[in-house]
Scaffold this active site. Structure first.
Site, short mmCIF file in Angstrom:
data_model
loop_
_atom_site.label_atom_id
_atom_site.label_comp_id
_atom_site.label_asym_id
_atom_site.label_seq_id
_atom_site.Cartn_x
_atom_site.Cartn_y
_atom_site.Cartn_z
N CYS A 129 25.36 24.91 70.08
CA CYS A 129 25.65 23.76 69.22
C CYS A 129 25.90 22.53 70.07
CB CYS A 129 26.86 24.02 68.33
SG CYS A 129 27.29 22.57 67.34
N ASN A 191 18.04 26.30 68.17
CA ASN A 191 19.05 25.44 67.57
C ASN A 191 18.53 24.00 67.66
OD1 ASN A 191 21.60 24.35 66.70
ND2 ASN A 191 22.58 26.18 67.51
N THR A 192 19.35 23.04 67.35
CA THR A 192 18.89 21.64 67.33
C THR A 192 18.71 21.07 68.74
OG1 THR A 192 21.19 20.95 67.13
CG2 THR A 192 19.92 21.13 65.10
N GLY A 216 14.35 19.85 61.77
CA GLY A 216 13.34 19.47 60.78
C GLY A 216 11.93 19.64 61.31
N GLY A 243 12.05 23.70 61.96
CA GLY A 243 11.12 22.90 61.16
C GLY A 243 10.26 23.69 60.21
C1 LIG Z 1 23.50 20.04 59.11
C2 LIG Z 1 23.23 21.16 60.06
C3 LIG Z 1 24.25 21.99 60.49
C4 LIG Z 1 24.02 23.03 61.38
N1 LIG Z 1 25.04 23.85 61.76
C5 LIG Z 1 24.79 24.91 62.58
C6 LIG Z 1 25.81 25.83 62.92
O1 LIG Z 1 26.94 25.72 62.47
N2 LIG Z 1 25.51 26.88 63.77
C7 LIG Z 1 24.24 27.04 64.27
O2 LIG Z 1 23.99 27.98 65.01
N3 LIG Z 1 23.25 26.19 63.92
C8 LIG Z 1 23.50 25.14 63.11
N4 LIG Z 1 22.46 24.28 62.77
C9 LIG Z 1 21.12 24.52 63.32
C10 LIG Z 1 20.22 25.27 62.34
O3 LIG Z 1 20.74 26.54 62.06
C11 LIG Z 1 18.80 25.40 62.93
O4 LIG Z 1 18.87 26.13 64.14
C12 LIG Z 1 18.18 24.05 63.23
O5 LIG Z 1 18.52 23.13 62.20
C13 LIG Z 1 16.66 24.11 63.39
O6 LIG Z 1 16.05 24.58 62.22
P1 LIG Z 1 15.44 23.60 61.08
O7 LIG Z 1 14.48 22.68 61.78
O8 LIG Z 1 14.79 24.53 60.10
O9 LIG Z 1 16.58 22.86 60.48
C14 LIG Z 1 22.70 23.23 61.87
C15 LIG Z 1 21.68 22.40 61.45
C16 LIG Z 1 21.91 21.37 60.55
C17 LIG Z 1 20.76 20.50 60.14
#
Ligand SMILES: Cc1cc2nc3c(=O)[nH]c(=O)nc-3n(C[C@H](O)[C@H](O)[C@H](O)COP(=O)(O)O)c2cc1C
Ligand SMILES: Cc1cc2nc3c(=O)[nH]c(=O)nc-3n(C[C@H](O)[C@H](O)[C@H](O)COP(=O)(O)OP(=O)(O)OC[C@H]3O[C@@H](n4cnc5c(N)ncnc54)[C@H](O)[C@@H]3O)c2cc1C
Ligand SMILES: Cc1cc2nc3c(=O)[nH]c(=O)nc-3n(C[C@H](O)[C@H](O)[C@H](O)COP(=O)(O)OP(=O)(O)OC[C@H]3O[C@@H](n4cnc5c(N)ncnc54)[C@H](O)[C@@H]3O)c2cc1C
Ligand SMILES: Cc1cc2nc3c(=O)[nH]c(=O)nc-3n(C[C@H](O)[C@H](O)[C@H](O)COP(=O)(O)O)c2cc1C
Ligand code: FES
Ligand code: FES
EC number: 1.3.-.-
Lengths: 305, 251, 305, 251
Positions: A129, A191-192, A216, A243
């Site tokens: 994170c 993760n992000t 995203g 995404g």
């Molecule tokens: C608002 C938000 C909160 C998130 N909180 C967590 C978290 O608490 N723990 C975690 O491992 N990943 C967290 N993530 C990451 C997501 O689980 C995921 O790995 C990331 O958004 C990439 O996937 P996506 O493109 O489908 O969103 C968060 C993402 C978003 C957008």
């Protein structure tokens, strides 16, 4: 007959679609829109040993094809999760992952000890994170830091242990190999991405922490590449994230080598997007005469498929 | 189970002032199931596009509901509202809702409603649904809109414009005396809300509709939280209407 | 009176807007649409010692908010560039950067030797092209590899030397510091991110090389963060690149610490986008009473501004 | 200097067959400067959206030019053409062009034109502009369109459909005898183009309009190249029309 089941580290998911941590709360809000039993699994909001208020200031900022977030792991703490959220989640007839973050190895280990005693299905260890010092990203950049934490957690953890990787890792393949060596039963990624935005009128960063996490469809091509590289390098089950907005994206991740996938930001566009993805995968399998996901898993690189 | 995104069919989308549009949407599909379309203070997440840029839907308050027609009043600020402003009769638009808590319509006593700019939107519907005696104070920058409709519903209507083109010249907060009311409902720019709360402190309770950037709109992402006496609360789910005694402003 | 000039390594640009390598050819096609003299500068298509045909198969694939490309450094080679393209470019009354790639240190050094003898204004050393083995990305991942090539090139190079960094570098700040130590006069970042796409019907990667380079507004938040981190860490001029589509994006990069910026994929959306950006920067400066770009350069982190 | 993106105003946007639309755009602005709107085989890059998804503009051939109206004929394939298909009279659309080389109208002799599916688009305009004697062979999957207009312009019109619903049942290439022509112009799916070239080899020269994914559309990015005897050539700038003797097919 098609079969969408996947078995990850001994845990059977009815389909490969998991709601991603932090985008799905503890499922309660989405349960108002569809039966959570439709899902392959749910990963809980990131949990820390003690409750956290999260970050101040702006927490969400839209970017082209995605968003930056700086929630800062706001969560009720492990104990409150175990007593008030987990029972609800476990009643939904879907696999539940506890997404665990932390600041110190001791904190992680204590959280895991408490989760050991519950009926949680899997642990998703969040070493990635970007939004809090205690989110674990420090552990997710250099392989040797990750080795330390994963091997310590492994000693304690009695549940299947998925380690969630950061795309900000110095070398994602080496990171993956190291986590597996340290005892990870599976890996989820990504993760992000660390990103930022500036308010040009106030001449300051949009976020109080300056850096926030990008997610995203904008990140999909990079996330897919990482899942591909990691799948080729290690032998444990991989959960692909980044995404995913429709069944085509999901199939791409599976063909790159993922066993299952997680949907994060997509839930914001439509709270029932996961259902569309599950249905889309089934239809695709029927049309393409694919009987089980194993047939196409890693098909772009696996020999003799 | 609630229905997630539904298609609304645009009945009209009219520019009623500089940058301000009134959007009327026909809802057929899901009202057949007798679901409630929403109370004052609740909002919908709107998507007027299929592509992924803009990425997130936009929260817009209910300004009126009549039969199966929901009215929204919105200001064109950025690209999302710009795209919506280009839609015409017959076009469809995806919407999720009603969301949020809404105003408490059961409170008793004489009500003062204070609006600033486009913050008037949810208060229009509120003025229709309240049984109380209501005075309505609305502030605008320059052009005044929707006051003819409100005027008929309330005891007294006060208008202010920053440029003095209509009503009182200056801020709407300069017009009203908190001692005359049992409760205040307000919505508008943050500085105005803060000012209303300041004026009313220890005199009369204030309920304010708060704004925040939203992602999920349903309470799951914790992206829209504000600081309150109960901890970080979600504007989309615990709000958008909060008692002024709960909200903790950062400065 | 506002002043948009910037001086980078002794070379004065009339404004901070440079057309990015590979998206602008040698300027000829754009010269049909506007006088190139309006630009701060132009970076040439990536050059190698000998001409290259580039990659086979699909070279362009659209993604959400951007595109993947796998051009593979198709270019006429250094000599042909010097005799047939450079004279045209130098006639345009704008600063010309030669973007130089290569497979071996010797190849880089030979190219630089030949460019030394020309009136080129600057060298942009491309150690970051993900699309060919000879694109130099091998040098752009690990700092020690970059040190080797940059210090060798530095010995030869008589022109101001900008090193173009890859966002795929293991540690972008360390990479930047290393390149400066090795003799870079300035840095430009970022090049494209390694990404990929899969054709789920043919069950194979879209690109012959599997991996391609991601660019466009989708990457902006990450690129901006990298420019911010690098600007804080090193003292040489930084050229910010990545998803810049309008003057607001450009100003964000400058406030993050960039001296100038490059526009790449944006040119595909509108061949005169650079003019809009230049004009937008001027108008912003007038409205915000900013006299020179120095006033806002790095304003989000610099003290005493 | 050429003008970059200009606004075209939609005059009509009509579905003329399953998934096939005819778009007529009014060009006022830049034609005032007397610029040429294009010759057969040239194309425009179209953007019918302001957002960044879809990111790239879409290349579409000129199907006709009359006064200040350009006609395009397009098939809805993915999201870009889908968005364009939703536009209505009065909407604007950005376009860049004319781009590419176009067909050589000065070649002498009897011409055979061979089209497959939507590949007919540039050939419609070509059939109008050629002074030669022309036979037109057009193949469709099922529904036939635009043949009434072409019929009036050419000596002979041959139609084939894959399902046999009109004209010859099968492929258009089964219909024509290369020996009857001095040159062939063709556009359509790659397998068809290859087949036409094969049939005509050593008998009659073929000029084909090639497709490729494009980014810049003006020759700068080298994204759209195909392999030719002269090296990698850009479809957008050196083409889209190539002599079949130049093009090197990969398989
Ligand atoms: C608002 C938000 C909160 C998130 N909180 C967590 C978290 O608490 N723990 C975690 O491992 N990943 C967290 N993530 C990451 C997501 O689980 C995921 O790995 C990331 O958004 C990439 O996937 P996506 O493109 O489908 O969103 C968060 C993402 C978003 C957008
Ligand atoms: C519960 C709620 C109800 C609302 N009701 C209405 C309404 O009835 N009518 C109306 O016109 N507007 C309403 N808003 C505000 C509306 O959501 C924003 O104006 C809209 O999202 C802006 O979108 P955009 O794409 O046009 O602008 P963007 O391009 O996204 O941004 C333009 C500007 O708006 C600001 N902004 C963006 N999103 C928000 C947000 N969620 N809150 C505050 N500022 C924001 C940005 O800082 C930026 O300066 C409401 C907001 C909330 C949270
Ligand atoms: C010079 C030129 C002239 C053209 N003229 C016409 C015309 O007159 N009428 C017409 O209908 N179409 C024409 N095309 C094809 C048209 O550009 C594509 O169909 C269109 O770009 C698809 O966009 P989309 O967003 O609808 O589909 P996307 O969502 O981008 O893709 C849908 C499908 O189309 C394919 N595709 C996408 N872009 C291209 C491309 N550039 N070339 C080939 N396949 C592609 C993809 O593989 C995918 O399967 C022309 C193409 C070129 C290069
Ligand atoms: C089609 C294409 C070709 C490119 N070729 C080169 C190149 O030859 N050399 C180089 O240094 N960068 C090259 N780049 C990278 C760009 O110069 C730029 O660093 C990158 O695209 C990010 O900027 P953008 O998001 O504005 O496009 C290329 C990019 C694209 C899209
Ligand atoms: S917008 Fe997600 S919790 Fe409010
Ligand atoms: S599309 Fe850029 S060169 Fe053809």
């Amino acid at each position: 007959m098609i079969n969408t089941k996947v078995n990850i580290c001994g845990v059977e998911l009815k389909n490969p679609v998991i709601a991603a941590s932090g985008t799905f709360g503890f499922g309660r809000e989405y349960a108002e829109y569809f039966p959570l039993s439709k899902l392959g699994g749910i990963s809980s909001k990131g949990l820390t040993l003690n409750r956290k208020e999260g970050n101040k200031g702006i927490r969400i900022y839209e970017t082209t094809g995605g968003l930056l977030n700086s929630i800062g792991l706001q969560n009720p703490g492990i104990d409150e999760f175990i007593s008030n959220q987990l029972p609800f989640m476990k009643k939904q007839d879907t696999i539940v992952l506890a997404n665990v973050g932390g600041g110190t190895i001791e904190e992680y280990v204590t959280s895991i000890e408490r989760l050991n005693k519950t009926n949680i299905d899997m642990i998703e260890l969040n070493i990635s994170c970007p939004n809090v010092k205690e989110g674990g990203m420090a552990f997710g950049i250099r392989s040797k830091d990750a080795y330390e934490i994963v091997s310590e957690v492994r000693k304690t953890c009695k549940k299947p242990l998925i380690v969630k990787l950061s795309p900000n890792a110095e070398n994602i393949v080496h990171m993956a190999e190291t986590c597996v060596k340290a005892g990870a039963d599976g890996l989820s990624l990504v993760n992000t991405f660390s990103g930022m935005a500036i308010d040009i009128y106030s001449k300051s960063p949009v976020f109080e922490n300056t850096i926030a996490g990008l997610s995203g469809p904008c990140i999909k091509p990079i996330a897919l590449r990482m899942v591909y590289e990691v799948s080729k390098a290690v032998d444990v089950p991989i959960i692909g994230i980044g995404g995913i907005m429709d069944y085509k994206d999901a199939i791409e991740f599976i063909m790159a080598g993922a066993w299952a996938i997680q949907v994060g930001s997509g839930n914001f566009i439509n709270p029932t997007i996961t259902l569309d993805i599950i249905e889309g995968i089934e239809t695709f399998m029927v049309n393409q005469r694919i009987k089980s996901l194993e047939e196409i898993r890693g098909i772009i690189w696996r020999e003799n498929i | 189970m609630k229905r997630a995104y539904n298609k609304g069919i645009i009945h009209s989308n009219t520019k009623i002032s500089h940058n301000i549009f009134e959007l009327k949407l026909e809802i057929d599909l899901w009202n057949r199931f007798g679901e409630d379309l929403g109370i004052p203070g609740q909002f919908y997440m709107l998507r007027g596009w299929e592509a992924k840029d803009p990425f997130l839907p936009r929260p817009i308050s209910i300004a009126n509901i009549e039969d199966n027609i929901i009215t929204f009043l919105y200001e064109v600020r950025g690209k999302g509202t710009h795209i919506i402003s280009k839609l015409v009769k017959g076009d469809t638009l995806e919407l999720l809702g009603p969301l949020g808590n809404g105003f408490d319509l059961k409170l008793k006593g004489k009500v003062g409603i204070v609006s600033g700019g486009i913050g008037i939107a949810p208060l229009i519907y509120l003025s229709k649904k309240l049984d109380n005696n209501v005075d309505f104070y609305c502030g605008f920058r320059d052009e005044v809109y929707y006051t003819d409709i409100i005027e008929k519903r309330v005891d007294r209507l006060f208008i202010s414009t920053e440029d003095g083109s209509q009503g009182h010249k200056g801020f709407v907060t300069e017009l009203f005396d908190p001692h005359r009311y049992d409760l205040i409902f307000t919505c508008g720019p943050l500085p105005m809300i803060k000012n209303v709360i300041k004026i009313c402190r220890d005199i009369v309770p204030v309920y304010c509709s708060m704004e925040s950037r939203m992602a999920c709109g349903i309470g799951a992402c914790l992206g829209c939280t504000i600081k309150t006496t109960k901890g970080m609360e979600r504007v989309c789910k615990d709000g958008p209407v909060f008692s002024s005694r709960e909200v903790i402003f950062s400065d």
